[in-house]
Design an enzyme around this catalytic site. Structure first.
Site, PDB file in Angstrom:
ATOM      1  N   GLU A  17       0.838  -1.213   0.000  1.00  0.00           N
ATOM      2  CA  GLU A  17       0.000   0.000   0.000  1.00  0.00           C
ATOM      3  C   GLU A  17       0.868   1.257   0.000  1.00  0.00           C
ATOM      4  OE1 GLU A  17      -3.649   0.039   2.191  1.00  0.00           O
ATOM      5  OE2 GLU A  17      -3.115   1.932   3.141  1.00  0.00           O
ATOM      6  N   THR A  48      -3.936   4.977  -1.311  1.00  0.00           N
ATOM      7  CA  THR A  48      -4.989   5.529  -0.460  1.00  0.00           C
ATOM      8  C   THR A  48      -5.572   6.816  -1.084  1.00  0.00           C
ATOM      9  OG1 THR A  48      -3.466   6.826   0.862  1.00  0.00           O
ATOM     10  CG2 THR A  48      -3.926   4.590   1.636  1.00  0.00           C
ATOM     11  N   TYR A  49      -6.662   7.288  -0.460  1.00  0.00           N
ATOM     12  CA  TYR A  49      -7.430   8.426  -1.000  1.00  0.00           C
ATOM     13  C   TYR A  49      -7.789   9.330   0.167  1.00  0.00           C
ATOM     14  CZ  TYR A  49     -11.245  10.494  -3.850  1.00  0.00           C
ATOM     15  OH  TYR A  49     -12.072  11.324  -4.571  1.00  0.00           O
ATOM     16  N   ALA A  51      -9.872  11.487   2.576  1.00  0.00           N
ATOM     17  CA  ALA A  51     -11.314  11.368   2.832  1.00  0.00           C
ATOM     18  C   ALA A  51     -12.101  12.570   2.325  1.00  0.00           C
ATOM     19  CB  ALA A  51     -11.571  11.152   4.314  1.00  0.00           C
ATOM     20  N   ARG A 106     -15.990   4.381   3.218  1.00  0.00           N
ATOM     21  CA  ARG A 106     -16.737   5.561   3.647  1.00  0.00           C
ATOM     22  C   ARG A 106     -15.771   6.713   3.878  1.00  0.00           C
ATOM     23  NH1 ARG A 106     -18.945   6.033   9.560  1.00  0.00           N
ATOM     24  NH2 ARG A 106     -16.742   6.542   9.781  1.00  0.00           N
ATOM     25  N   ASP A 108     -13.490   9.131   6.777  1.00  0.00           N
ATOM     26  CA  ASP A 108     -13.877   9.951   7.933  1.00  0.00           C
ATOM     27  C   ASP A 108     -13.670  11.394   7.521  1.00  0.00           C
ATOM     28  OD1 ASP A 108     -14.244   7.753   9.848  1.00  0.00           O
ATOM     29  OD2 ASP A 108     -12.093   7.475   9.572  1.00  0.00           O
TER      30      ASP A 108
HETATM   31  P1  FAD Z   1     -18.330   1.548   6.632  1.00  0.00           P
HETATM   32  O1  FAD Z   1     -18.268   0.196   6.014  1.00  0.00           O
HETATM   33  O2  FAD Z   1     -19.405   2.460   6.183  1.00  0.00           O
HETATM   34  O3  FAD Z   1     -18.408   1.343   8.215  1.00  0.00           O
HETATM   35  C1  FAD Z   1     -18.272   2.438   9.106  1.00  0.00           C
HETATM   36  C2  FAD Z   1     -19.109   2.198  10.376  1.00  0.00           C
HETATM   37  O4  FAD Z   1     -20.504   2.217  10.028  1.00  0.00           O
HETATM   38  C3  FAD Z   1     -18.884   0.824  11.016  1.00  0.00           C
HETATM   39  O5  FAD Z   1     -19.051   0.979  12.394  1.00  0.00           O
HETATM   40  C4  FAD Z   1     -19.987  -0.048  10.429  1.00  0.00           C
HETATM   41  O6  FAD Z   1     -20.329  -1.154  11.259  1.00  0.00           O
HETATM   42  C5  FAD Z   1     -21.120   0.959  10.329  1.00  0.00           C
HETATM   43  N1  FAD Z   1     -22.046   0.670   9.224  1.00  0.00           N
HETATM   44  C6  FAD Z   1     -21.725   0.181   8.001  1.00  0.00           C
HETATM   45  N2  FAD Z   1     -22.820   0.070   7.234  1.00  0.00           N
HETATM   46  C7  FAD Z   1     -23.873   0.507   7.993  1.00  0.00           C
HETATM   47  C8  FAD Z   1     -25.274   0.639   7.768  1.00  0.00           C
HETATM   48  N3  FAD Z   1     -25.802   0.294   6.593  1.00  0.00           N
HETATM   49  N4  FAD Z   1     -26.042   1.131   8.764  1.00  0.00           N
HETATM   50  C9  FAD Z   1     -25.507   1.494   9.970  1.00  0.00           C
HETATM   51  N5  FAD Z   1     -24.176   1.368  10.251  1.00  0.00           N
HETATM   52  C10 FAD Z   1     -23.377   0.892   9.266  1.00  0.00           C
HETATM   53  N6  FAD Z   1      -9.619   6.154   4.983  1.00  0.00           N
HETATM   54  C11 FAD Z   1      -9.361   7.126   4.060  1.00  0.00           C
HETATM   55  O7  FAD Z   1      -9.737   8.273   4.265  1.00  0.00           O
HETATM   56  N7  FAD Z   1      -8.685   6.849   2.891  1.00  0.00           N
HETATM   57  C12 FAD Z   1      -8.248   5.595   2.606  1.00  0.00           C
HETATM   58  O8  FAD Z   1      -7.652   5.375   1.553  1.00  0.00           O
HETATM   59  C13 FAD Z   1      -8.509   4.538   3.555  1.00  0.00           C
HETATM   60  N8  FAD Z   1      -8.107   3.273   3.312  1.00  0.00           N
HETATM   61  C14 FAD Z   1      -8.433   2.276   4.214  1.00  0.00           C
HETATM   62  C15 FAD Z   1      -8.075   0.965   3.914  1.00  0.00           C
HETATM   63  C16 FAD Z   1      -8.375  -0.069   4.804  1.00  0.00           C
HETATM   64  C17 FAD Z   1      -7.994  -1.485   4.474  1.00  0.00           C
HETATM   65  C18 FAD Z   1      -9.030   0.239   6.043  1.00  0.00           C
HETATM   66  C19 FAD Z   1      -9.327  -0.873   7.025  1.00  0.00           C
HETATM   67  C20 FAD Z   1      -9.399   1.545   6.339  1.00  0.00           C
HETATM   68  C21 FAD Z   1      -9.114   2.573   5.422  1.00  0.00           C
HETATM   69  N9  FAD Z   1      -9.486   3.892   5.678  1.00  0.00           N
HETATM   70  C22 FAD Z   1      -9.212   4.884   4.753  1.00  0.00           C
HETATM   71  C23 FAD Z   1     -10.166   4.255   6.935  1.00  0.00           C
HETATM   72  C24 FAD Z   1     -11.704   4.167   6.786  1.00  0.00           C
HETATM   73  O9  FAD Z   1     -12.154   5.133   5.878  1.00  0.00           O
HETATM   74  C25 FAD Z   1     -12.319   4.400   8.191  1.00  0.00           C
HETATM   75  O10 FAD Z   1     -12.034   3.298   9.006  1.00  0.00           O
HETATM   76  C26 FAD Z   1     -13.794   4.758   8.218  1.00  0.00           C
HETATM   77  O11 FAD Z   1     -14.120   5.122   9.568  1.00  0.00           O
HETATM   78  C27 FAD Z   1     -14.744   3.619   7.876  1.00  0.00           C
HETATM   79  O12 FAD Z   1     -14.711   3.292   6.565  1.00  0.00           O
HETATM   80  P2  FAD Z   1     -15.479   1.978   6.038  1.00  0.00           P
HETATM   81  O13 FAD Z   1     -15.358   1.981   4.587  1.00  0.00           O
HETATM   82  O14 FAD Z   1     -15.046   0.774   6.791  1.00  0.00           O
HETATM   83  O15 FAD Z   1     -16.989   2.361   6.472  1.00  0.00           O
END
Ligand code: FAD
Length: 290
Positions: A17, A48-49, A51, A106, A108
């Site tokens: 990565e 990465t991207y 947010a 998603r 942050d």
């Molecule tokens: P989600 O899948 O939407 O989950 C977020 C929260 O919402 C969780 O608690 C989940 O249980 C809950 N949730 C999910 N779906 C629902 C629903 N339908 N209803 C209610 N609650 C729900 N961040 C960046 O800014 N740029 C990056 O490039 C980046 N790369 C990453 C790569 C990896 C492998 C990981 C593990 C994280 C990365 N992150 C990155 C961080 C990530 O964006 C954060 O952890 C963010 O808080 C959650 O993203 P997610 O896609 O897991 O969100």
């Protein structure tokens, strides 16, 4: 090449990565990081991207350069402050530049940034659906062996992870973890819930004590006593910490592969030298000696 096809073809996949340079910084250095990482021949390289989406062109630029090196690129894409029109534009740009693997996140909102009024994504699951409906992309998602910090408990987190899988994720990549038993327990829970999406185990080679304390604080990742002693003993001596971090990550990966894990994702953080040392330790195991 689609990562979902690589998963079908190869017994074990290993990826790295990178993160894009900030706007106005050294693009030549970013190109060099891509070239040095691609020369190690990982199965794919992710980028990465930001947010807020403000530096998205550098993610695309790096992903394109990875593909130009003959390596598969995985571009991260976040949706937290975006509207569907912007997302569709990003997808079109990616496709036009030969980037067809996307990690749908998603994200942050950066501190101090308000969610725009026209933002229309609540969760990564919504983004996965939009990408899948926009054309033939291979889509991954994030997962959290120690639970996402916002989730009430792991049960809830897994419920939503199942929905993300059903929305069309071709694979998941885990948050970093330092105790392989955490991952094995998590994989068992996925199995029990019929979440049968391939999982890449996220391994962070820790070479800097300050950096890891910050990341661990934000992500809720636990530090097992064995790892904590390494940090306590070597954390203030960067050369020793680097050696110990590389050895620890190498051991974690050997144990994962020995126990049947088929995908390892190295959070190599723009350090091709570190990735090279780890991959060098594993050249036969990863089949990179041929
Ligand atoms: P989600 O899948 O939407 O989950 C977020 C929260 O919402 C969780 O608690 C989940 O249980 C809950 N949730 C999910 N779906 C629902 C629903 N339908 N209803 C209610 N609650 C729900 N961040 C960046 O800014 N740029 C990056 O490039 C980046 N790369 C990453 C790569 C990896 C492998 C990981 C593990 C994280 C990365 N992150 C990155 C961080 C990530 O964006 C954060 O952890 C963010 O808080 C959650 O993203 P997610 O896609 O897991 O969100």
């Amino acid at each position: 090449m689609f990562i979902r096809d690589l998963i079908q073809e190869k017994p074990v996949l290993f990826s790295c990565e990178l993160f894009p340079p900030k706007a106005g910084t050294d693009l030549a250095r970013a190109d060099q990081v891509v070239e040095e990482t691609a020369a190690l021949r990982p199965d794919f390289i992710s980028v990465t991207y930001g947010a807020g989406g403000n530096n998205s062109h550098n993610t695309l630029r790096m992903a394109k350069h990875i593909e130009e090196q003959g390596c598969t690129a995985l571009a991260h894409l976040t949706c937290v402050g975006a509207n569907s029109e912007t997302i569709r534009e990003r997808l079109d740009e990616m496709r036009a530049n030969g980037v067809t693997n996307i990690l749908a996140l998603r994200g942050d909102l950066p501190a101090g940034m308000e969610k725009p009024a026209d933002a229309c994504f609540q969760h990564a699951e919504d983004l996965v659906r939009v990408i899948k409906s926009h054309g033939d992309f291979c889509v991954g998602g994030a997962c959290y062996p120690e639970c996402h910090p916002e989730s009430a408990d792991q049960e809830e987190d897994l419920l939503y992870l199942k929905r993300k899988a059903e929305a069309g994720c071709d694979f998941f990549t885990t948050q970093m973890f330092f105790d392989n038993n955490v991952l094995y327990r998590f994989l068992y829970k996925l199995y029990a819930r019929h979440i049968d999406v391939p999982v890449f185990a996220g391994i962070m080679p820790v070479t800097n004590k300050k950096q890891i304390k910050r990341i661990v604080g934000l992500s809720g990742t636990s530090l097992p006593p064995r790892f904590q002693s390494i940090l306590d003993k070597f954390g203030d001596d960067s050369a020793s910490m680097e050696e110990a971090g590389i050895a620890y990550a190498t051991e974690q990966i050997i144990d994962l592969i020995a126990n049947g894990v088929r995908g390892v994702h190295l959070y190599s953080m723009n350090r091709p030298d570190i990735a090279a040392r780890i991959m060098g330790n594993l050249s036969h195991i990863l089949g990179k000696d041929k």
